[in-house]
Each structure stands twice: as C-alpha cells, then as structure tokens.
Design a protein around this motif. Structure first.
Motif: not given
Length: 895
Positions: A358-364, A381-390
């Motif tokens: 399966v797809r492993p846990a994968n951060l973007t 300032s700047q906002v960053f988005t973190v996501a798990n696409v696994g």
C-alpha cells in the motif's frame, strides 16, 4: 583342343606338334618338344608377394618382437646360381633362411624369416638383400614402428558420490579413462565390481572396444543406495595387456522428515519502501539428521521478499532452526509467495505467505518555498499546509526552523505533535520581522518517522542603507567605488548588502599604503560589505623625508618651536605627511636630542636617498651623507642665483658636526638683526660644511633643514642608472699630479677593470689638458650618473661652463663621492687631504693649472673638493694651486 588354347594363351608353346598333347602342362611347356616358336625366361630372384615392394611389420611395442616371412621365388625358366643373403637395420634380424646357399630351380621358392625388435618408440627401417648368378639381385625393404604399450589410468582414483537417501539416486560424477601409451588398447571393457556394486550405476559411457594411444573416454557413475551405511565398489577398466581402476564410495542415509511452522502467514498492509519481518520455524521430526537445508522463495512475487537463516544447516532429530522472512513491497496490491525448505534427507516442506503493498504514510508541504523582501522594521507572514497523502497514518509530527534566526517566528498550530490519518492535514504559520538589514536563507522543516521529512526553502531580505566613514591622513587619497576622498573624513553610503571597494594611494616616492583600519585589514585592496554602519581608515608609510626650505628667514625664527612650525607648515603645503624637526640647536636644546634615535631612512623629496641613520647626521667623526640636501619640500633644487649672496645656499643651523649647539645662534634664533651672528651650513656640501660653514649676520635670510621623525628607520631605496646614462666615479686611490709611469686615463681604466665595471676602457680622467678644459674630452649628450644611480649634473650641458657663479651656488645636485667599488669617500670632522681631486680647471669648460699637462713635477695644478657641489668640486680655490707631487683622487667619466 581345350589344353591347346590354354597353352597358346600363356604364350608358352605354339608348336603344332603339341596341339593333341594330353600329358602334363609342364611337359608341354618344354620348347624343344613343342617344336620351337616359344619364349624362354632367364632365371631371376623375385619377391613372391603379389604387388608388394616392401615388408611392413606395422606397430610393435618396445620390448616385444614380431616375425614375418619374406617369400622368394625364381621367376625364370632355368635354375639360379647359389643364393647369398644379407640384412641391414639394427632393429631387424634373420630368424631362419631357406634361401641362403641354395640354387633355386625354375619357378622354385624359398623363405627368409625376419624378426623386428624395436628398442625405441620410433620408426625403423632395414633391407634384406638376396643375390645369385644367374638370378640377379633382389632388394627387399623392411619397415616397422616401435610403440609404447597401451597403459590405462582413471581419474579421479577415488570417486566420492556422497551421502544419499536410500532408494533415491544422487547426482552423477564423471571418471575419465586415459591411454598413456602410444599403442591402441584393444578389447576395452568397463565394469563395476565388488559386493556392493549393485548400489552404483554406470549412467554414461563413451568408451568403446578400443582406445587409441594418448586418447581418453569417460564413464559417468551414480549412487542409488539400497541400505543405510557406507558402500563401495570398484570401477574396473580392462584391455589386452592393460587395466586401471577407481574406488567408488557413498553413504546411504535413512529417510528424515521436515516440518515448517506456521504453514501460512499474512504480512497485511505494508507501505511500499517499508520492510516488515516475521519468523518461521523449521524442525526435523524424523529419526535421522537431515542434509544441509536449502531455503527458497518461490513464486512470481519472490522479489518483494527476502529470507535469512537455516540455509546450509543440517538438523539432527528433533532439532529446529529459524527462517526470518521480510516483506518489502515495491508495488501496490496483494503479493502472495511460498517459502520452501528442502533437505536430502529431509524432503521438502513449504509455507504460504502473503502481503499487500500500500502507499506508505507520505507528508507533503505547500508551498515548497517562500521569499520575503521588505524594509527593516516591517513584518510579514506565510501559512504552510501539511498533508498525509499515503494509505497509512503518520507518526506524531515535529515542526522546526532550520538556520533561521530570531527575526523569524513560528506558530505550529494544529500540527503540534499530531499524527495525521490518511488524507488528513494541518497548517503552520511563519513570521518574519527584521529590525535591521538581513539576508537570511534557511528552511521550515516538518517530519515524522512514518511519513518522512519535508522542507520548504525560506529566504528573508530586509533592505537598509548604511554609511561608511572614511578617514584619510594628510597627503593621501582613498577612492571608494571611483569617488575620491582626500580630506580628513568622508562619508559613503550603500544599500545593504552593497559592496564598497576602496583603494588608497599617496603621491610620494617610497611611500604607499601601510595598512587599513576599521572595516578592512592588510595592505591591499579593500572590499567592505555594507551590512551596518562602518568606519575605514588608511595608514600610509614610507621613508622619512628631509628637505631644505624653499623660503628664507632671518635669524629670528621664534626659537626651536618657531623653526619647527615653519618646517611643518611648508611640509603641509607641499602635501608631505608626518611631523618635522628643524635642524637647529639652541642653548637649551641640541638638535641631537630633538631627533629620536629610532628615526632614519631619510630621502629627499624626489625619493633619492640622503641618510640612513641618525648617527650619519650626528657624528663627531664627520657626517655620512649619501648626497647633499639641496631639494626643497616640493623637490625643487635650491642652488641660488648669481649675486644673491650667502642666502642662496646657506642654511641656519647653529649646530656643529656632532649635533651640538655652537656659540653663535642669533640669540637662540630669536634675533633677526645684524647685532648678532649664527653658524650656517650650505646645501651643496656633504662634509662638515653641510652644517657648519660660515657665521653670517642674523639679518641675512637663509633657509632651514627639516627632518621627518614619525617613521621608524627603514632601508634607503636603491637606484639604478637609467638606460643610456653614462657612468662616473671618483677613484678610491690617489695619484700625484705628475704622471708616474702611467697617465691619469690609464689609472681610471685600470681601477674600473679591477672593480669589474663593464667596458673599463671607456673611462677617461675628468681633467684639463692645456689649452682645453675637461669638457673637451667628452661628447655632449646624456647625463652622467654616480654608480649608485644619482645624477651628477642638473643638465649634461653644465660641463660646458667656462666660469663659475660664486662660492654659494650649487652647480650640481649630487657631489661625486661614489668610488669605482660603489663605496663612498667619507669626510672627517675637519677638512683633510683625502678630500682633494686633480682637475687642473676651475670650471668644466676651461683649462687653468694642470702641471704642464701633467708632466712636470715642479709645476702646480688645481685640485677640487670631492665633498662639495659648488664650483669647488673642480677647484677648492681658483687662486691657489697645489704641488704636482701631492697625491689626489681622480674623477673618471665614461665617454
């Protein structure tokens, strides 16, 4: 009629009387009885073998023999004479001979038996000769080949067919049979023998019934035991006269049983790129030990698994081992496989394995980079988005700034120590608030053990304008990005991080940049990166300067303080650096105490050397000056003008040669009237006259000597004669005015050669020869130079002068004190005879007294003073002459 035709066909008889002859054929052949007409053949020895020309014994083993008969007959119609026989060839002998000493009747036969006995493995030949008269000679060639006997060998001598489970066949092993002889082995046979031969099999045989010399063949054997325990047999190879054998062994093994647990295993969902292990146990449940085990992953998906353990291990009964299997999928989906373990004995067992990739846990992390550009004091300032696409959850997140200082801030928000489920996300906010210029690069990093680490590049720039303050000492110049600064302080601005390139220069001989202070160090170019307000200073250094003042003053100088001020004011106006001391002494202060002992390395304004050390100026034994001090603060020569009086070349000193005060000082140089006097020096002298010459009244206007004292003593510069310049020197030795076996010209050439000067014959004495002055001996053109590189005349045309101006006029910039060895004549504390030079002239362009052309010892001649730059360099006194027997130096000039 039948017999008649036979006889006629043989050509033996043609007589008609024999046509009805029914008797024996031999009788019919008799020509006499046949009535004539037949042909009679003479007796002759022949080899009685149809078509043969030689007897060939073929191949015979060395050490063996072979016998053959040589059949002979008389092929004629009458008897031969007695036959003789002979034999040649060492390998051949006659065994029996029925031909020898016999006479053969017509058509009769005899036999010679010959034996061939080769002693070497090689071809042999011989000849049997038979001779009879009549009968002729018969030559029979004999030939044969000696060969080595057939010799058989087998390899390997012992054939280990290994342990093998009973009633099963093991792998085959090959035995090679070789004939080491050159004789062919015949009747070749291969067989297994022994009481246990039935447990071994011949499964391949390339050996036929014959094996040629040097040839080989193979036999393949296999072990198929029928009982437990050791077994052996013999492989026998037989041939006529030769044999060989190999021992064949093997061990029969009892049957053992393998068990593999668990029989199935599911690795479940595993991320691609990850590794998940499990263990399986292999056990021998039989009654005998297994063979070495082999472990194999079987199936199309075997490449996604790995195994270790048990391979090569033999298990005793009830013994077990562990196989570790790892699942490391590289593709998505179900990936079944079988693990197979085999042993001989032991059999083969297997376990079913499966796993799903399966797809492993994968951060973007978005965005992947951010750049801030703003003025110092502002913020952004700047906002960053973190996501798990696994397909698997992450481990708890960590958020941090890398290589970003305190001007950056971070609000991790909902991402703080959070484990993200598949397709879940969170956000982080980054702040930038620089108070001053900044140009920083770093990273925002978000990571988890399961999920990986992701970074976003961060660049922050805060603009600001800064000032570089440059300080320049008097006389120097600093250029910053093409703009010049010559004042005490200049400001230059640049927007950070702009670069301001600075260079420094000073228009003074022997001087240059010593070092930078502030924003730069070292003594080369300077590049200042403007990230803040900075300062920059230039330090210049070089030789100390010494000069005579361009201005003239009466005796009221204002004492030491006033005289020093006059020196420093003139130096400043001329762009000279440093602090200066006037060369005067008063009752309260000798000049020897006013000039530091560490000072030295004085040069004139044009950079030419003057004096190396303070002791060269202040020395009771006399001065040690390189040249005269006639150049003022701007480099102009102060040589006086016609009729200007003592002030033209005179210098107020009040100082003797030892640097101490003298009696007359214009009342310590505070009186400018004719009521008092003071000692002066003259600019054109390098002897004591330079500081102590005459005592003029104090209302006379004279100059001052000024000495820089800031710089530590350093080496004087070295000069060289420019291209095209002509050389001149004063001889270190002295000669009389009258020629003493050689001319003055010869003396100049001789000392030039001894000193190693090039082209020594180009030198002539600078002296008059009546009625012509010294200048007539030389062509006009380029100037003359002392050997230390200082010019001798202000202009080379000065040698054409026919009169002098006055005693205080400096006619030359540099007295000719340098000798042919590049040393210098040194004056004493008082005028001495060693200062005089034979010239015979008071000016270069005229002849005065020259010892009657330097030939009369009773005559007189003029002598110059070597330490003076006035007319006295040629004639110490125009009205006085010296005896021509006196000794003096010579001036030697290059033509």
């Amino acid at each position: 009629m039948k017999l008649e035709r036979l006889v006629a066909g043989l050509g033996l008889c043609a007589a008609a009387a024999c046509h009805d002859y029914d008797g024996a054929l031999a009788e019919c052949i008799d020509a006499g009885r046949c009535g004539g007409g037949g042909t009679v053949v003479d007796p002759r020895l022949e080899l009685d073998v149809s078509g043969a020309t030689a007897i060939d014994f073929m191949s015979v083993p060395v050490g063996s023999t072979k016998e053959l008969d040589v059949p002979v007959r008389n092929g004629g119609d009458s008897a031969t004479g007695v036959v003789s026989t002979s034999l040649s060839g060492a390998a051949f002998t006659v065994v029996s001979d029925t031909c020898k000493d016999a006479a053969l009747a017509a058509k009769a036969r005899c036999t010679v038996r010959v034996r061939f006995a080769p002693s070497t493995a090689s071809a042999a030949s011989g000849q049997l000769t038979l001779q009879a008269g009549p009968g002729g000679t018969l030559l029979v060639a004999l030939q044969g080949v000696g060969v080595t006997a057939a010799s058989l060998t087998t390899s390997p001598q012992t054939v280990e067919l290994g342990p093998q489970t009973i009633d099963t066949s093991g792998p085959s092993q090959r035995v090679t049979v070789s004939n080491l002889g050159t004789q062919t082995a015949t009747s070749l046979a291969v067989a297994l023998s022994g009481g246990m031969a039935a447990q071994f099999e011949v499964v391949g045989n390339t050996c036929g019934s014959m094996l040629s010399g040097g040839g080989s063949c193979t036999v393949d054997l296999r072990f198929k035991p029928t009982a437990v325990g050791a077994a052996s047999a013999t492989l026998e190879v037989q041939a006529d006269g030769a044999s060989a054998s190999s021992l064949v062994t093997g061990t029969g093994l009892a049957v053992s049983d393998l068990e593999l647990m668990p029989p199935t295993f599911d690795f479940a969902a595993t991320g691609t790129g990850a590794t998940r292990p499990t263990q399986l146990t292999v056990k021998n449940t039989g009654t005998v030990a297994t063979g070495a085990l082999t472990v194999t992953l079987v199936g199309a998906n075997a490449g996604h698994y790995g195994s270790s353990g048990c391979s090569g291990t033999a298990l005793n009964p009830n013994e077990s081992c562990t196989v570790t299997v790892t699942f490391h999928p590289t593709v998505l989906g179900a990936l079944p496989v079988a693990l197979q373990v085999s042993g001989t004995p032991g059999g083969t067992v297997s376990a079913g394995l499966t796993g799903t990739g399966v797809r492993p846990a994968n951060l973007t992390l978005q965005p992947t980079s951010v750049s801030f550009t703003l003025d110092a004091g502002q913020s952004a300032s700047q906002v960053f988005t973190v996501a798990n696409v696994g397909d698997l959850p992450t481990d708890p997140l960590s958020v941090q700034l890398v290589n970003l200082g305190s001007t950056f801030g971070l609000d991790a928000g909902s991402c703080t120590n959070v484990a993200l489920a598949p397709d879940a996300g969170c956000s982080v906010q980054l702040f930038f608030a620089p108070p001053r210029y900044e140009d920083t690069s770093g990273q925002l990093s978000v990571g988890a053990a399961a999920g990986g680490t992701r970074s976003a590049a961060v660049h922050g720039v805060a603009n600001a304008v800064y000032t570089l303050t440059v300080s320049v000492p008097f006389g120097g110049k600093v250029q910053v990005n093409g703009s010049s600064c010559t004042s005490a302080s200049c400001n230059f601005t640049a927007q950070a991080p702009g670069v301001l390139n600075a260079s420094a220069s000073i228009n003074l001989p022997t001087w240059g940049l010593s070092s930078w202070t502030g924003a730069c160090t070292g003594d080369g170019g300077c590049a200042v990166v403007m990230t803040r307000d900075q300062t920059l200073g230039a330090v210049f250094a070089g030789n100390n300067f010494a000069f005579v003042t361009s201005q003239q003053f009466n005796g009221n100088l204002g004492g030491n303080v006033g005289a020093d001020r006059k020196c420093n004011d003139l130096a400043r106006d001329a762009g000279l650096p440093g602090s200066y001391v006037a060369w005067i002494s008063t009752a309260s202060s000798n000049v020897s105490s006013r000039i530091p002992a560490t000072a030295g390395g004085w040069v004139r304004r044009d950079g030419s050397p003057f004096a190396a050390l303070r002791s060269d100026l202040i020395n009771a034994a006399g001065p040690n000056l390189v040249t005269s001090l006639i150049l003022d603060e701007r480099g102009a020569p102060q040589r006086g003008t016609n009729g200007s009086g003592s002030g033209s070349a005179g210098v107020w000193t009040g100082t003797n040669v030892a640097g101490a005060v003298m009696t007359d000082t214009c009342n310590n140089f505070t009186d400018g009237t004719n009521a008092s006097r003071a000692v002066d020096g003259v600019t054109y002298a390098v002897d004591p006259w330079w500081t102590s010459s005459v005592v003029p009244f104090c209302d006379t206007t004279l100059r001052l000597y000024c000495f820089e004292t800031d710089q530590p003593a350093r080496a004087l510069p070295t000069l060289s004669i420019p291209a095209g310049g002509r050389r001149a020197f004063v001889t270190s030795g002295m000669v009389p005015g009258v020629d003493a076996g050689y001319t003055h010209d010869d003396f100049c050439k001789s000392v030039a050669a001894q000193a190693g000067l090039s082209n020594p014959n180009n030198f002539l004495a600078f002296e008059s020869h009546s009625p012509n002055g010294p200048a007539s001996r030389f062509t006009t053109g380029t100037n003359w130079y002392r050997l230390d590189g200082l010019p001798l005349f202000f202009s080379p045309t000065d040698i054409t002068k026919t009169s002098y101006i006055n005693a205080y006029y400096a006619e030359r910039p540099n007295p000719l004190t340098v000798t042919e060895t590049r040393g210098r004549l040194q004056p004493g504390a008082s005028n001495s005879a060693g200062r005089l030079v034979w010239t015979g002239a008071s000016t270069p362009g005229r002849s005065d007294l020259d010892c009657t052309d330097w030939s009369s010892s009773t005559s007189t001649g003029l002598m110059g003073t070597v330490f003076r730059g006035s007319y006295q360099w040629l004639a110490e006194s125009a009205g006085n002459a010296d005896s021509c027997t006196n000794l003096g130096h010579l001036y030697c000039f290059e033509q």
